[in-house]
Design a protein around this motif. Structure first.
Motif, mmCIF file in Angstrom:
data_model
loop_
_atom_site.group_PDB
_atom_site.id
_atom_site.type_symbol
_atom_site.label_atom_id
_atom_site.label_comp_id
_atom_site.label_asym_id
_atom_site.label_seq_id
_atom_site.Cartn_x
_atom_site.Cartn_y
_atom_site.Cartn_z
ATOM 1 N N SER A 1 34.276 48.018 35.356
ATOM 2 C CA SER A 1 34.854 46.794 35.912
ATOM 3 C C SER A 1 34.646 46.739 37.427
ATOM 4 O O SER A 1 34.159 45.739 37.977
ATOM 5 C CB SER A 1 36.338 46.759 35.534
ATOM 6 O OG SER A 1 36.996 45.612 35.980
ATOM 7 N N THR B 1 31.080 45.895 38.417
ATOM 8 C CA THR B 1 30.691 44.482 38.288
ATOM 9 C C THR B 1 31.303 43.628 39.404
ATOM 10 O O THR B 1 30.807 42.540 39.683
ATOM 11 C CB THR B 1 31.127 43.878 36.935
ATOM 12 O OG1 THR B 1 32.562 43.825 36.861
ATOM 13 C CG2 THR B 1 30.585 44.677 35.767
ATOM 14 N N LEU B 2 32.384 44.122 40.023
ATOM 15 C CA LEU B 2 33.106 43.330 41.025
ATOM 16 C C LEU B 2 32.644 43.607 42.454
ATOM 17 O O LEU B 2 32.792 42.760 43.328
ATOM 18 C CB LEU B 2 34.618 43.593 40.918
ATOM 19 C CG LEU B 2 35.257 43.264 39.559
ATOM 20 C CD1 LEU B 2 36.742 43.613 39.559
ATOM 21 C CD2 LEU B 2 35.059 41.799 39.188
ATOM 22 N N PRO C 1 40.722 43.649 43.534
ATOM 23 C CA PRO C 1 39.815 43.258 42.442
ATOM 24 C C PRO C 1 40.059 41.863 41.878
ATOM 25 O O PRO C 1 39.113 41.175 41.484
ATOM 26 C CB PRO C 1 40.070 44.333 41.376
ATOM 27 C CG PRO C 1 40.529 45.522 42.129
ATOM 28 C CD PRO C 1 41.279 45.004 43.326
ATOM 29 N N LEU D 1 37.776 39.276 43.284
ATOM 30 C CA LEU D 1 36.340 39.588 43.355
ATOM 31 C C LEU D 1 35.562 39.166 42.105
ATOM 32 O O LEU D 1 34.390 39.505 41.969
ATOM 33 C CB LEU D 1 36.140 41.094 43.595
ATOM 34 C CG LEU D 1 36.679 41.660 44.907
ATOM 35 C CD1 LEU D 1 36.524 43.181 44.935
ATOM 36 C CD2 LEU D 1 35.953 41.041 46.107
ATOM 37 N N PHE D 2 36.212 38.421 41.193
ATOM 38 C CA PHE D 2 35.538 38.109 39.928
ATOM 39 C C PHE D 2 34.354 37.154 40.092
ATOM 40 O O PHE D 2 33.511 37.059 39.195
ATOM 41 C CB PHE D 2 36.542 37.588 38.888
ATOM 42 C CG PHE D 2 37.250 38.703 38.164
ATOM 43 C CD1 PHE D 2 36.845 39.105 36.903
ATOM 44 C CD2 PHE D 2 38.305 39.384 38.763
ATOM 45 C CE1 PHE D 2 37.472 40.160 36.243
ATOM 46 C CE2 PHE D 2 38.946 40.441 38.113
ATOM 47 C CZ PHE D 2 38.528 40.831 36.851
ATOM 48 N N ASN E 1 31.936 37.805 41.844
ATOM 49 C CA ASN E 1 30.755 38.683 41.879
ATOM 50 C C ASN E 1 30.226 39.004 40.486
ATOM 51 O O ASN E 1 29.115 39.518 40.344
ATOM 52 C CB ASN E 1 31.086 39.992 42.605
ATOM 53 C CG ASN E 1 31.240 39.793 44.103
ATOM 54 O OD1 ASN E 1 30.539 38.969 44.691
ATOM 55 N ND2 ASN E 1 32.158 40.515 44.713
ATOM 56 N N ALA E 2 31.050 38.742 39.445
ATOM 57 C CA ALA E 2 30.630 39.039 38.064
ATOM 58 C C ALA E 2 30.288 37.765 37.299
ATOM 59 O O ALA E 2 30.234 37.781 36.065
ATOM 60 C CB ALA E 2 31.742 39.809 37.346
ATOM 61 N N HIS F 1 37.424 36.712 34.251
ATOM 62 C CA HIS F 1 35.973 36.716 34.057
ATOM 63 C C HIS F 1 35.517 35.366 33.505
ATOM 64 O O HIS F 1 34.547 34.771 34.011
ATOM 65 C CB HIS F 1 35.547 37.839 33.110
ATOM 66 C CG HIS F 1 34.053 37.900 32.933
ATOM 67 N ND1 HIS F 1 33.407 37.231 31.918
ATOM 68 C CD2 HIS F 1 33.092 38.494 33.665
ATOM 69 C CE1 HIS F 1 32.088 37.432 32.041
ATOM 70 N NE2 HIS F 1 31.877 38.201 33.083
#
Length: 540
Positions: free
Chosen positions: A217, A220-221, A315, A318-319, A321-322, A419
């Motif tokens: 996780s 991916t972030l 985190p 930062l979603f 970035n995914a 996500h």
């Protein structure tokens, strides 16, 4: 005629070609693995112990490996990263541990442009290894079954754990996250080099369990993996878990410093950098004295930190970035059992009753920010379906459910919603693993095909669930859709975004195993009802 028969046998043996990569060129030099025959026209190259970075400096990011001359024989696993032993009174492993292993299947032809699955092991960020057998000759993380059954390349890696991997002051002198940087360096190495092994650098899937799942996780972030990860699978852990981020890392750093006779002022980081690595590792123990008032999960005090670099923000922010990453995340339906059994030991005893007050104390600890009101609200949610005098089985099961929800299930659902909300091309899938007795980590044996490699230890139903999981996981690695990719699956797994749907994974699954809104009442309590309660004043 007998002579012709002999001739035919001889011809057959000479016509049988060995499918192998031979010597492979990597950025550091040439490597050669072991070639094993799995069947007619089915071979596999196994590379063990390829360095992806140099021996790491103490509390530093990994550095590029200087390379080697000649051909490196990549035949043996390297030592695990230096860590506590299971009873926490000694250590094992080495600081020289940044190596990876690769399984490359050749099915009818030498591997070319295959999907790549990179495994990140769990162990609470304190222990763990993917470097060979853990017990007797049982190597849990062998990539052979996944690679052979799914026709994918499997990579496993080493990363620093414990004090050496995660100790932080929260300042630039000891920023933390070294173990996450190790994982990132391995992912980047795979991206740069895997084409030479017959892999597709543009189709990399990360997968991991527990702390490894949270690591997946995090990877991916972070902005540092942009364009390198195509898909990801988190089994029982996400970045949002209550143990994922340490809010006050300096407290642990000072505790470790005192144990190794270092000052706790501005000289602390310099002193820790010079301290013996074994002493540092021994100082980073996990207290196993859980109780309802001090749950074990709060003792996991060496993990990731928001450092402004690997994790530029919390985190949950930062979603974005995914957004292009396809993502599967799920839990085992008794994931919390391992932890709750430390906090309330009576849940494992048929002879000792579990006191309802113990449940209230555990909930009080989990909701402490909201004072007595938080505990009361939580208890009313968890006891809503009880009879006036609940039986012991109900009380014990509720205790496990509380641990599972708080430590794993609710944060995983929150991560899936985030996500899905930020995804552009990335797809989102949710699951619950419910094969009987699925404690924390029980899913691993099925994902890695143990019922096939150790058949005498399992029943046919275990081979069924293992076959299904490998099919879903490797289909997903190939296409981003667990239902499509060449391996037959028992049930179509719907997208999470079509009505909060999820798949219950079980050996006997059929269409009735597709559900929606996983434990919604409890997810809503932890994610919206509890946070909206007023915080108590000092006098309460």
């Amino acid at each position: 005629r007998p002579g012709c028969l002999n001739l035919r046998v001889r011809l057959n043996t000479t016509l049988h070609t060995i499918l192998e990569l031979g010597v492979v060129h990597t950025e550091g030099g040439m490597v050669e693995g072991e070639n094993i025959r799995l069947g007619w026209s089915r071979h596999m190259d196994v590379f063990r112990g390829i360095p992806f970075a140099d021996i790491p400096g103490r509390f530093e990011k990994p550095k590029k490996h200087p390379g080697w001359d000649g051909v490196m024989k990549a035949m043996k696993y390297k030592p695990r990263c230096l860590q506590l032993n299971l009873i926490q009174i000694g250590t094992m492993g080495s600081e020289d541990c940044l190596y990876l292993n690769i399984w490359v299947p050749h099915q009818g032809a030498v591997a070319s442009n295959l999907p790549v699955m990179v495994w990140i092991y769990g162990g609470g960020f304190l222990i763990g290894s993917s470097m060979g057998p853990n017990f007797l000759d049982d190597y849990l993380y062998s990539g052979e079954e996944i690679a052979d059954r799914g026709n994918v390349i499997v990579v496993t890696l080493g990363y620093r754990v414990g004090s050496l991997g995660f100790l932080s002051t929260g300042e630039s002198d000891l920023p933390g996250n070294y173990g996450l940087w190790d994982q990132q360096a391995a992912i980047a190495w795979v991206h740069r080099n895997i084409r030479s092994f017959g892999g597709d650098p543009d189709n990399i899937t990360l997968f991991g369990e527990s702390a490894g799942a949270a690591s997946v996780s995090f990877q991916t972030l972070t902005p540092h993996n942009k364009g390198m990860i195509r898909r990801a699978i988190s089994q029982s852990g996400v970045a949002l878990c209550p143990w994922g981020i340490i809010k006050n890392p300096r407290k642990m750093a000072e505790e470790v410093a005192l144990k190794v006779n270092c000052p706790t002022d501005s000289r602390m980081a310099a002193c820790l950098k010079l301290t013996d690595s074994v002493q540092l590792t021994l100082a980073g123990t996990l207290s196993l004295n859980g109780s309802p008032d001090n749950p074990l999960v709060y003792n996991l005090v060496l993990s990731a930190v928001v450092d402004g670099d690997f994790l530029p923000d919390h985190p949950s922010n930062l979603f974005h970035n995914a957004k292009d990453v396809d993502y599967i995340a799920g839990v085992n339906d008794m994931d919390g059992h391992f932890f709750t059994a430390f906090d309330i030991p009576s849940i494992n005893s048929m002879l000792v009753d579990t006191d309802v007050d113990d449940l209230k104390r555990l909930l009080a600890a989990y909701t402490s920010d909201k004072g007595i009101k938080g505990m009361e609200e939580a208890f009313s949610v968890y006891s809503a379906d009880w009879s006036t005098t609940p039986d012991q089985e109900t009380v014990k099961k509720t205790a496990v459910d509380i641990g599972t929800d708080y430590i794993f299930l609710v944060p995983t659902q929150a991560a899936l919603y985030l996500h899905a909300k930020h995804a552009t091309t990335g797809r989102t899938y949710s699951y619950m693993f419910s094969e009987p007795n699925p404690d924390h980590a029980d899913d691993l044996q099925y994902v890695f095909g143990k019922p096939f490699s150790s058949p005498l230890a399992y029943w046919p139903r275990h081979r069924d669930v293992s076959r299904y999981m490998i099919a879903y996981w490797t289909n997903f690695a190939k296409t981003g859709d667990p239902n499509q990719g060449g391996s037959k699956v028992p049930v179509t797994w719907p997208l999470f975004t079509s009505g909060d749907q999820y798949l219950e994974i079980h050996h006997d699954m059929d269409r009735s195993y597709v559900h929606q809104k996983m434990r919604m009442r409890f997810v809503q309590f932890w994610t919206s009802v509890l946070p909206s309660l007023p915080s108590p004043t000092k006098s309460e």
